[in-house]
Design a protein around this motif. Structure first.
Motif, PDB file in Angstrom:
ATOM      1  N   GLU A 258       0.752  11.776  -0.751  1.00  0.00           N
ATOM      2  CA  GLU A 258       1.747  12.241  -0.330  1.00  0.00           C
ATOM      3  C   GLU A 258       1.830  11.832   1.356  1.00  0.00           C
ATOM      4  O   GLU A 258       1.967  11.611   2.063  1.00  0.00           O
ATOM      5  CB  GLU A 258       2.275  13.628   0.248  1.00  0.00           C
ATOM      6  N   ASN A 259       0.484  10.800   1.623  1.00  0.00           N
ATOM      7  CA  ASN A 259      -0.203  10.225   2.444  1.00  0.00           C
ATOM      8  C   ASN A 259      -0.665   9.467   2.571  1.00  0.00           C
ATOM      9  O   ASN A 259      -1.319   9.055   1.798  1.00  0.00           O
ATOM     10  CB  ASN A 259      -0.977  11.448   3.599  1.00  0.00           C
ATOM     11  N   LEU A 260       0.376   7.784   3.913  1.00  0.00           N
ATOM     12  CA  LEU A 260      -0.703   6.738   3.358  1.00  0.00           C
ATOM     13  C   LEU A 260      -1.970   6.492   3.972  1.00  0.00           C
ATOM     14  O   LEU A 260      -3.442   5.965   3.338  1.00  0.00           O
ATOM     15  CB  LEU A 260       0.284   5.899   4.280  1.00  0.00           C
ATOM     16  N   SER A 261      -2.039   7.580   5.135  1.00  0.00           N
ATOM     17  CA  SER A 261      -3.376   7.392   6.269  1.00  0.00           C
ATOM     18  C   SER A 261      -4.265   7.772   4.762  1.00  0.00           C
ATOM     19  O   SER A 261      -5.606   8.210   5.014  1.00  0.00           O
ATOM     20  CB  SER A 261      -3.099   7.501   7.478  1.00  0.00           C
ATOM     21  N   HIS A 262      -4.179   9.131   4.132  1.00  0.00           N
ATOM     22  CA  HIS A 262      -5.719   9.394   3.611  1.00  0.00           C
ATOM     23  C   HIS A 262      -5.577   8.753   2.359  1.00  0.00           C
ATOM     24  O   HIS A 262      -6.975   8.315   1.901  1.00  0.00           O
ATOM     25  CB  HIS A 262      -5.100  11.362   2.394  1.00  0.00           C
TER      26      HIS A 262
ATOM     27  N   PRO B  24       0.740  -1.396   0.169  1.00  0.00           N
ATOM     28  CA  PRO B  24       0.519  -0.041  -0.092  1.00  0.00           C
ATOM     29  C   PRO B  24       0.878   1.545  -0.036  1.00  0.00           C
ATOM     30  O   PRO B  24       0.562   1.858  -0.772  1.00  0.00           O
ATOM     31  CB  PRO B  24      -1.102  -0.288   1.131  1.00  0.00           C
ATOM     32  N   ILE B  25       1.902   1.051   0.381  1.00  0.00           N
ATOM     33  CA  ILE B  25       2.987   2.389   0.748  1.00  0.00           C
ATOM     34  C   ILE B  25       3.855   3.250  -0.477  1.00  0.00           C
ATOM     35  O   ILE B  25       3.937   4.013  -0.866  1.00  0.00           O
ATOM     36  CB  ILE B  25       3.557   2.288   1.936  1.00  0.00           C
ATOM     37  N   ASP B  26       4.448   2.144  -0.756  1.00  0.00           N
ATOM     38  CA  ASP B  26       4.142   2.015  -3.210  1.00  0.00           C
ATOM     39  C   ASP B  26       2.696   2.587  -3.558  1.00  0.00           C
ATOM     40  O   ASP B  26       3.528   3.661  -4.607  1.00  0.00           O
ATOM     41  CB  ASP B  26       4.880   1.287  -3.213  1.00  0.00           C
ATOM     42  N   VAL B  27       1.998   2.226  -3.579  1.00  0.00           N
ATOM     43  CA  VAL B  27       0.895   2.272  -4.066  1.00  0.00           C
ATOM     44  C   VAL B  27       0.230   3.641  -4.137  1.00  0.00           C
ATOM     45  O   VAL B  27       0.110   4.415  -5.346  1.00  0.00           O
ATOM     46  CB  VAL B  27      -0.789   1.319  -4.779  1.00  0.00           C
ATOM     47  N   CYS B  28      -0.019   4.064  -3.113  1.00  0.00           N
ATOM     48  CA  CYS B  28      -0.361   5.715  -2.128  1.00  0.00           C
ATOM     49  C   CYS B  28       0.790   6.459  -3.153  1.00  0.00           C
ATOM     50  O   CYS B  28       0.121   7.378  -3.412  1.00  0.00           O
ATOM     51  CB  CYS B  28      -0.084   5.517  -1.114  1.00  0.00           C
TER      52      CYS B  28
END
Length: 64
Positions: A37-41, A27-31
């Motif tokens: 710019e923010n994984l949570s968002h 998920p962090i890479d796809v984000c």
């Protein structure tokens, strides 16, 4: 629907799903690849759009 929403839906539907299922990305890479710019968002927006968290796609393949 405005052009920004259309573009976002394109990235979600074709970008994120493809990256998770076909490329087996985290998920962090796809984000970052789809423009967040923010994984949570990203996770919040993904879940709001699809109805499930991006982590639900981890480990799935296109044949499932």
């Amino acid at each position: 629907m405005n052009p920004t929403n259309t573009t976002n839906q394109y990235y979600y539907a074709f970008g994120a799903h493809y990256q998770f299922i076909e490329k087996k990305k985290k998920p962090i890479d796809v984000c970052y690849e789809v423009g967040f710019e923010n994984l949570s968002h990203f996770s919040y927006a993904f879940k709001k759009h699809f109805g499930y968290a991006p982590t639900a796609l981890i480990g799935q393949t296109s044949s499932q």
